[in-house]
Design a protein around this motif. Structure first.
Motif, PDB file in Angstrom:
ATOM      1  N   LYS A  42      51.865  50.662  -3.706  1.00 44.83           N
ATOM      2  CA  LYS A  42      50.805  51.375  -3.605  1.00 44.83           C
ATOM      3  C   LYS A  42      50.768  52.675  -2.799  1.00 44.83           C
ATOM      4  O   LYS A  42      50.174  53.848  -3.065  1.00 44.83           O
ATOM      5  N   GLU A  43      51.190  52.265  -1.525  1.00 44.98           N
ATOM      6  CA  GLU A  43      51.264  53.499  -0.485  1.00 44.98           C
ATOM      7  C   GLU A  43      52.123  54.540  -1.043  1.00 44.98           C
ATOM      8  O   GLU A  43      51.721  55.799  -0.872  1.00 44.98           O
ATOM      9  N   SER A  44      53.239  54.041  -1.342  1.00 40.84           N
ATOM     10  CA  SER A  44      54.517  55.165  -1.453  1.00 40.84           C
ATOM     11  C   SER A  44      54.008  55.855  -2.831  1.00 40.84           C
ATOM     12  O   SER A  44      54.129  57.097  -2.976  1.00 40.84           O
ATOM     13  N   SER A  45      53.246  55.260  -3.914  1.00 41.92           N
ATOM     14  CA  SER A  45      53.138  55.633  -5.056  1.00 41.92           C
ATOM     15  C   SER A  45      51.965  56.922  -4.917  1.00 41.92           C
ATOM     16  O   SER A  45      51.732  57.867  -5.413  1.00 41.92           O
ATOM     17  N   LEU A  46      50.876  56.436  -3.799  1.00 44.45           N
ATOM     18  CA  LEU A  46      49.867  57.560  -3.549  1.00 44.45           C
ATOM     19  C   LEU A  46      50.366  58.532  -2.999  1.00 44.45           C
ATOM     20  O   LEU A  46      49.997  59.610  -3.181  1.00 44.45           O
ATOM     21  N   ALA A  47      51.161  58.447  -2.069  1.00 45.55           N
ATOM     22  CA  ALA A  47      51.901  59.683  -1.290  1.00 45.55           C
ATOM     23  C   ALA A  47      52.613  60.710  -2.162  1.00 45.55           C
ATOM     24  O   ALA A  47      52.333  61.628  -2.011  1.00 45.55           O
ATOM     25  N   LEU A  48      53.320  59.849  -3.155  1.00 41.32           N
ATOM     26  CA  LEU A  48      53.921  60.502  -4.192  1.00 41.32           C
ATOM     27  C   LEU A  48      52.953  61.486  -4.835  1.00 41.32           C
ATOM     28  O   LEU A  48      53.381  62.587  -5.219  1.00 41.32           O
ATOM     29  N   TYR A  49      52.220  60.725  -5.544  1.00 41.26           N
ATOM     30  CA  TYR A  49      51.116  61.447  -6.400  1.00 41.26           C
ATOM     31  C   TYR A  49      50.352  62.335  -5.832  1.00 41.26           C
ATOM     32  O   TYR A  49      50.469  63.636  -6.458  1.00 41.26           O
ATOM     33  N   ASP A  53      51.706  51.840 -13.499  1.00 40.89           N
ATOM     34  CA  ASP A  53      51.167  53.088 -14.077  1.00 40.89           C
ATOM     35  C   ASP A  53      50.532  54.155 -13.273  1.00 40.89           C
ATOM     36  O   ASP A  53      49.897  53.539 -12.264  1.00 40.89           O
ATOM     37  N   GLY A  54      50.420  55.088 -13.483  1.00 42.40           N
ATOM     38  CA  GLY A  54      49.382  56.136 -12.833  1.00 42.40           C
ATOM     39  C   GLY A  54      49.555  57.527 -13.471  1.00 42.40           C
ATOM     40  O   GLY A  54      50.213  57.722 -14.617  1.00 42.40           O
ATOM     41  N   PRO A  55      48.721  58.438 -13.066  1.00 45.17           N
ATOM     42  CA  PRO A  55      48.734  59.754 -13.834  1.00 45.17           C
ATOM     43  C   PRO A  55      49.904  60.663 -13.645  1.00 45.17           C
ATOM     44  O   PRO A  55      50.125  61.477 -14.358  1.00 45.17           O
ATOM     45  N   HIS A  56      50.721  60.019 -12.641  1.00 47.46           N
ATOM     46  CA  HIS A  56      51.996  60.990 -12.347  1.00 47.46           C
ATOM     47  C   HIS A  56      53.176  60.187 -13.137  1.00 47.46           C
ATOM     48  O   HIS A  56      54.277  60.858 -12.999  1.00 47.46           O
TER      49      HIS A  56
END
Length: 256
Positions: A16-23, A217-220
Motif C-alpha cells: 500500500k505505501e509504495s503504491s500510494l507513493a507511485l500513484y 487495483d487502483g486508478p493508476h
C-alpha cells in the motif's frame, strides 16, 4: 549540471505505501521510468517483498518496466506465476542492500540522462530512509519520501479515498486472526485497526511488521489483479498463499 526531470524510479513492493507513493508521483506529473523491486530470498528483509508474480502483474498493469534488485538490471516481464526468485537460496547478510545499490548504479548508466531521483513509500523507518538517501547521494540524484511523517490515520484514509484496492496478505501481531487474511482494507477494517491500536498497540499501517498488504487495483492500473489463494494459519500468525494470479479486464468478474 543537474539531471533532467525525466528519470524517476520508485522503490516498489506492490504494497500500500509504495503504491500510494507511485500513484501520487504519477498524479504530480513525474516521469517514472522504472519500478525497482527488492526481493530477499531470506526470511528477514529490510523491505516488504510479497509474492513476486503479483508484483510483476502490478507493474504490467501500471505500464512501467519492473527491475528486480536481485537480478541484473533488466526488465523481468512477462510475469510467470510459476517462477520466483530462488526463495530457498541462502545469501550473506547485507547482500540485498549491495544488490539494490548496484541496481541503482546500473539504471543510472542505462537511462538517458541518468536517474533523476528515487521515490520511496517509507512512513517512519529511519533505517530505510537513511539507506536510500545515502545511495542517492552517491549516485548524485534526488531523494523523495512523500509519505514520510504523515499521520498514519490520514495516510490510511488517503489510500482508501484514492481508490487503491488493498488486500491483507500476512498478519503477525496479537489481536489478529485468520479472518484478516485476504480481507480488503476499507473503512470497516480501518475502524477495527483503530481498536487493535488501542488494545494491542498495533500500528495502523503495520509499520512494525504487524501486517502486510498487496494492492490489486487502483486508478493508476489499467487492469485489476485477480488471484487464487488459501490461508495458512500457524496459531499466532498467518499468511495468504497465492497459488495463481492473472490480470482481468476492467469489467471482468471471472477468469477466462
Amino acid at each position: 549540471m543537474s539531471k533532467p526531470d525525466d528519470g524517476w524510479i520508485v522503490l516498489f513492493s506492490g504494497g500500500k505505501e509504495s503504491s500510494l507513493a507511485l500513484y501520487q508521483a504519477l498524479e504530480n506529473g513525474r516521469d517514472v521510468r522504472r519500478l525497482v523491486f527488492v526481493h530477499s530470498p531470506t526470511a528477514a528483509s529490510a523491505y516488504h517483498a510479497p509474492a513476486a508474480p503479483v508484483v510483476r502483474l502490478a507493474a504490467q498493469s501500471i505500464g512501467i518496466p519492473l527491475v528486480n534488485a536481485g537480478l541484473p538490471a533488466v526488465d523481468v516481464e512477462p510475469p510467470d506465476i510459476d517462477a520466483d526468485f530462488a526463495p530457498d537460496t541462502e545469501v550473506a547478510e547485507g547482500t540485498e542492500i549491495d544488490s539494490f545499490e548496484n541496481t541503482i548504479h546500473a539504471l543510472d548508466a542505462e537511462l538517458n540522462g541518468g536517474v533523476t531521483g528515487i521515490i520511496v513509500g517509507t512512513v517512519e523507518s529511519e533505517h530505510r530512509t537513511d539507506h536510500v538517501r545515502s545511495i542517492c547521494n552517491r549516485v548524485g540524484c534526488d531523494f523523495c519520501a512523500p509519505l514520510w511523517g504523515v499521520n498514519p490515520r490520514e495516510l490510511a484514509e488517503t489510500m482508501i479515498e484514492s481508490g487503491l484496492e488493498i488486500v491483507v496478505v500476512e498478519v503477525t501481531a496479537p489481536g489478529f486472526d485468520e479472518s484478516w487474511l485476504g480481507r480488503r482494507l476499507d473503512r470497516d477494517a480501518l475502524a477495527e485497526l483503530e481498536a487493535l491500536r488501542r488494545d494491542q498497540g498495533v500500528h495502523l499501517l503495520g509499520e512494525g511488521g504487524e501486517f502486510e498488504t498487496d494492492v490489486t487495483d487502483g486508478p493508476h492500473m489499467s487492469r485489476p489483479i485477480a488471484f487464487e489463494s488459501h490461508r495458512e494459519w500457524h496459531g499466532s500468525w498467518g499468511r495468504l498463499r497465492i497459488t495463481d494470479a492473472w490480470l482481468e479486464a476492467p469489467d471482468e468478474a471471472d477468469r477466462h
